[in-house]
Design a protein around this motif. Sequence first.
Motif, short mmCIF file in Angstrom:
data_model
loop_
_atom_site.label_atom_id
_atom_site.label_comp_id
_atom_site.label_asym_id
_atom_site.label_seq_id
_atom_site.Cartn_x
_atom_site.Cartn_y
_atom_site.Cartn_z
N ALA A 17 0.84 -1.21 0.00
CA ALA A 17 0.00 0.00 0.00
C ALA A 17 0.87 1.26 0.00
CB ALA A 17 -0.92 -0.01 1.21
N ALA A 18 1.96 1.23 0.79
CA ALA A 18 2.85 2.40 0.84
C ALA A 18 3.50 2.64 -0.52
CB ALA A 18 3.92 2.19 1.90
N VAL A 19 3.95 1.55 -1.17
CA VAL A 19 4.60 1.68 -2.48
C VAL A 19 3.61 2.20 -3.52
CG1 VAL A 19 5.61 0.35 -4.38
CG2 VAL A 19 6.41 -0.03 -2.05
N VAL A 20 2.40 1.64 -3.53
CA VAL A 20 1.40 2.06 -4.52
C VAL A 20 1.01 3.52 -4.31
CG1 VAL A 20 -0.99 1.71 -5.31
CG2 VAL A 20 0.50 -0.26 -4.94
N ALA A 21 0.78 3.91 -3.04
CA ALA A 21 0.36 5.29 -2.76
C ALA A 21 1.45 6.28 -3.17
CB ALA A 21 0.04 5.44 -1.28
N THR A 22 2.69 5.98 -2.80
CA THR A 22 3.77 6.92 -3.12
C THR A 22 4.03 6.99 -4.62
OG1 THR A 22 4.71 6.29 -0.99
CG2 THR A 22 6.13 7.57 -2.43
N THR A 23 4.00 5.83 -5.28
CA THR A 23 4.24 5.81 -6.74
C THR A 23 3.12 6.55 -7.48
OG1 THR A 23 5.19 3.63 -6.39
CG2 THR A 23 4.86 4.28 -8.65
N THR A 24 1.88 6.34 -7.04
CA THR A 24 0.76 7.04 -7.68
C THR A 24 0.91 8.55 -7.50
OG1 THR A 24 -0.66 5.16 -7.23
CG2 THR A 24 -1.77 7.22 -7.74
N ALA A 25 1.28 8.96 -6.28
CA ALA A 25 1.44 10.40 -6.02
C ALA A 25 2.56 10.98 -6.87
CB ALA A 25 1.72 10.62 -4.54
N ALA A 26 3.67 10.25 -6.99
CA ALA A 26 4.81 10.78 -7.74
C ALA A 26 4.47 10.95 -9.22
CB ALA A 26 6.02 9.85 -7.57
N GLY A 27 3.78 9.97 -9.80
CA GLY A 27 3.39 10.07 -11.21
C GLY A 27 4.57 10.19 -12.16
N ARG A 28 5.67 9.52 -11.84
CA ARG A 28 6.87 9.53 -12.71
C ARG A 28 6.95 8.17 -13.41
NH1 ARG A 28 6.52 14.03 -11.65
NH2 ARG A 28 7.88 15.45 -10.53
N TRP A 29 7.16 8.20 -14.74
CA TRP A 29 7.13 6.94 -15.48
C TRP A 29 8.27 6.01 -15.07
CZ3 TRP A 29 11.26 5.44 -18.39
CH2 TRP A 29 12.16 6.43 -18.78
N TRP A 30 9.45 6.63 -14.77
CA TRP A 30 10.60 5.79 -14.44
C TRP A 30 10.43 5.12 -13.08
CZ3 TRP A 30 12.71 7.62 -9.98
CH2 TRP A 30 12.51 8.98 -9.69
N LEU A 31 9.75 5.84 -12.14
CA LEU A 31 9.51 5.23 -10.82
C LEU A 31 8.51 4.07 -10.96
CD1 LEU A 31 10.00 5.31 -7.77
CD2 LEU A 31 8.13 6.94 -7.58
N SER A 32 7.45 4.31 -11.74
CA SER A 32 6.46 3.25 -11.96
C SER A 32 7.12 2.03 -12.60
CB SER A 32 5.33 3.75 -12.85
OG SER A 32 4.71 4.86 -12.27
N CYS A 33 7.98 2.27 -13.61
CA CYS A 33 8.65 1.15 -14.29
C CYS A 33 9.58 0.42 -13.31
CB CYS A 33 9.45 1.65 -15.49
SG CYS A 33 8.37 2.20 -16.82
N THR A 34 10.27 1.17 -12.43
CA THR A 34 11.15 0.53 -11.44
C THR A 34 10.35 -0.35 -10.49
OG1 THR A 34 12.50 2.54 -11.54
CG2 THR A 34 12.98 1.01 -9.74
N VAL A 35 9.19 0.17 -10.04
CA VAL A 35 8.34 -0.62 -9.13
C VAL A 35 7.86 -1.89 -9.84
CG1 VAL A 35 6.12 -0.63 -7.92
CG2 VAL A 35 7.63 1.33 -7.72
N LEU A 36 7.45 -1.74 -11.10
CA LEU A 36 6.97 -2.91 -11.85
C LEU A 36 8.08 -3.94 -12.01
CD1 LEU A 36 4.78 -1.19 -14.61
CD2 LEU A 36 4.00 -2.52 -12.66
N LEU A 37 9.29 -3.45 -12.31
CA LEU A 37 10.43 -4.36 -12.46
C LEU A 37 10.73 -5.06 -11.13
CD1 LEU A 37 12.61 -5.30 -14.49
CD2 LEU A 37 14.09 -3.50 -13.57
N GLY A 38 10.68 -4.30 -10.03
CA GLY A 38 10.90 -4.88 -8.71
C GLY A 38 9.88 -5.97 -8.40
N CYS A 39 8.62 -5.71 -8.73
CA CYS A 39 7.55 -6.71 -8.51
C CYS A 39 7.84 -7.97 -9.33
CB CYS A 39 6.20 -6.13 -8.91
SG CYS A 39 5.60 -4.86 -7.80
N LEU A 40 8.28 -7.76 -10.57
CA LEU A 40 8.56 -8.90 -11.44
C LEU A 40 9.71 -9.74 -10.87
CD1 LEU A 40 7.56 -10.11 -14.11
CD2 LEU A 40 9.39 -8.88 -15.25
N LEU A 41 10.75 -9.06 -10.35
CA LEU A 41 11.88 -9.79 -9.77
C LEU A 41 11.44 -10.58 -8.53
CD1 LEU A 41 14.74 -7.14 -10.11
CD2 LEU A 41 14.47 -9.26 -11.39
N LEU A 42 10.59 -9.95 -7.72
CA LEU A 42 10.07 -10.67 -6.54
C LEU A 42 9.25 -11.89 -6.97
CD1 LEU A 42 8.97 -7.85 -4.08
CD2 LEU A 42 10.56 -9.70 -3.60
N ALA A 43 8.49 -11.72 -8.06
CA ALA A 43 7.69 -12.84 -8.56
C ALA A 43 8.60 -13.95 -9.08
CB ALA A 43 6.74 -12.36 -9.65
N VAL A 44 9.71 -13.58 -9.69
CA VAL A 44 10.67 -14.59 -10.17
C VAL A 44 11.24 -15.34 -8.96
CG1 VAL A 44 12.92 -14.92 -11.26
CG2 VAL A 44 11.26 -13.36 -12.28
#
Lengths: 252, 268
Positions: A17-44
């Motif tokens: 929830a903290a990651v989603v709220a902060t990323t949504t507030a920031a609205g930066r494409w590179w931050l969103s892409c980094t979070v998505l990549l991090g999620c993918l690595l955790l899923a791996v």
Amino acid sequence: MPRTAPLHPFTVLALAAAVVATTTAAGRWWLSCTVLLGCLLLAVWARRARRLAGLAAAILAPAWGSQLLIHGMVDTAGSQVLAAAGPLRITAEGLRLAAELGLRTAVLVVAGLLCTLLIDRHDLVAAVDLSGAPPQLGYLVAATLSLLPRLAQRQRAIGEAQALRGAAAGAGPLGWWRRVRLRSVPLVLSALQDAADRSTHLAARGFPAAGPHTRLRSVPDSAGQRRLRRIAMACIVLGPLAVLAPTWMELA
Amino acid sequence: MSPNLTLPENATGHPLRRRLMAAAGVLLLMGTYTALVLTQPAGLIDGLGQGVALATFAAYLAAAILLLAAVLPELPVATLTLIPVALALNIVLGQFVGSVMIPLYLDSLGTVLVGFLAGRRAGAATGVLGTLIWSLFNPTVLPFAAGAALVGFLAGTAARFGALRRPYLAPVAGLVAGVLVGVLSAPVAAFVFGGTSGVGTGALVAAFRSMGDSLLGAVTKQALISDPGDKAIVFLLAALLIYALPGRLTAGFAFVRRYRVLGRRGSR
């Protein structure tokens, strides 16, 4: 064999929830892409990358299509027109807006689904039971999660039984309606009958119990995790405020 | 009689606190909706837009959770065992209907069934819980919890005032419920997701936008086209399923007996 996080379920949910709220507030494409990549690595790491990608694609594909249609194809405000024909007006600003909204939705969906894949469902039920929530909530979560596969299986069995007795559904809307009726009526009636039977047994055993009760399942937790949860909960509020306050001051 | 059969009857918590929580939930919901409709923030990603998206998400979700916390401790055991069945039916039937190319959701059938059989509070609780559990499989439904609560609440209200006593009244009540639910849910779709979650509904919003409507106006019009029809069918299906239930099963619900929900059918 898939892995689950050796963390308290509420820790995983609070961090997400903290990651989603902060990323949504920031609205930066590179931050969103980094979070998505991090999620993918955790899923791996959890050996669930393919499942995460499949589930996320099923939810995101129609949502992205909708955002592209609404903002990318019929933008009325943008000045950099890339193509225009009749009601269609494709602009660079519209496409950028659609992409940023798509990334915002993707962060919510991928982080949320990752939580589901990382959390052990039995731990989640035990954590709800051990929390200050009403005791009924733990029962409802546990009962629903266990009923879901059983009802899905029963629905398939009903479909097969109807096919075996030769109840042909046919094609078109009428066939669809007949198929819904043939499956849903026995499914709903049997499920409601089961629920009515279960309520008598539960009531006879003193449900819902007031006061503390012993749980045989322990949930992994520690002082460090509790501290982490408190920090994450604070970040859910303070993170967006810290990110957005300068912008609001400029707008004011 | 005590809700469970082995323990003495205790006062269930603090009624005043629960009423205050329910009132706070309703006020939060109405306040957020009114503020969004009156201000209609234009930007979606300009700093203000992100704040509006987060505030709308948080306010709608917090309102739904307050309503759930207010209602849950009051529910009798018969209703508590019915709710998981309803939630599972929402998901199983919703997925089955979603797998065929028919533009309907039917994902609130279980919620409406609970509203019809156990009343508006149980219906509202089922709506919120269903959304919370469904969000484990699809996180985008989370901010629509308040809309789902309204579906259950309106189903219970309709049953209380006789919508199940005549088969043709149920779809009429569904139509009205669909209008209200569509209007309430439109700001979430518009300001949190910037549109809708499906291509078909997105095309409708895009058509309204190209005619000069604001985003909220276009999403509201789309919701007013999609939701009433869907809810009318769901209310009718739920009513037909309840008519097919054995009388001893429906008579087991205090709400059905107290408000004579099924009229003459209930006394068969």
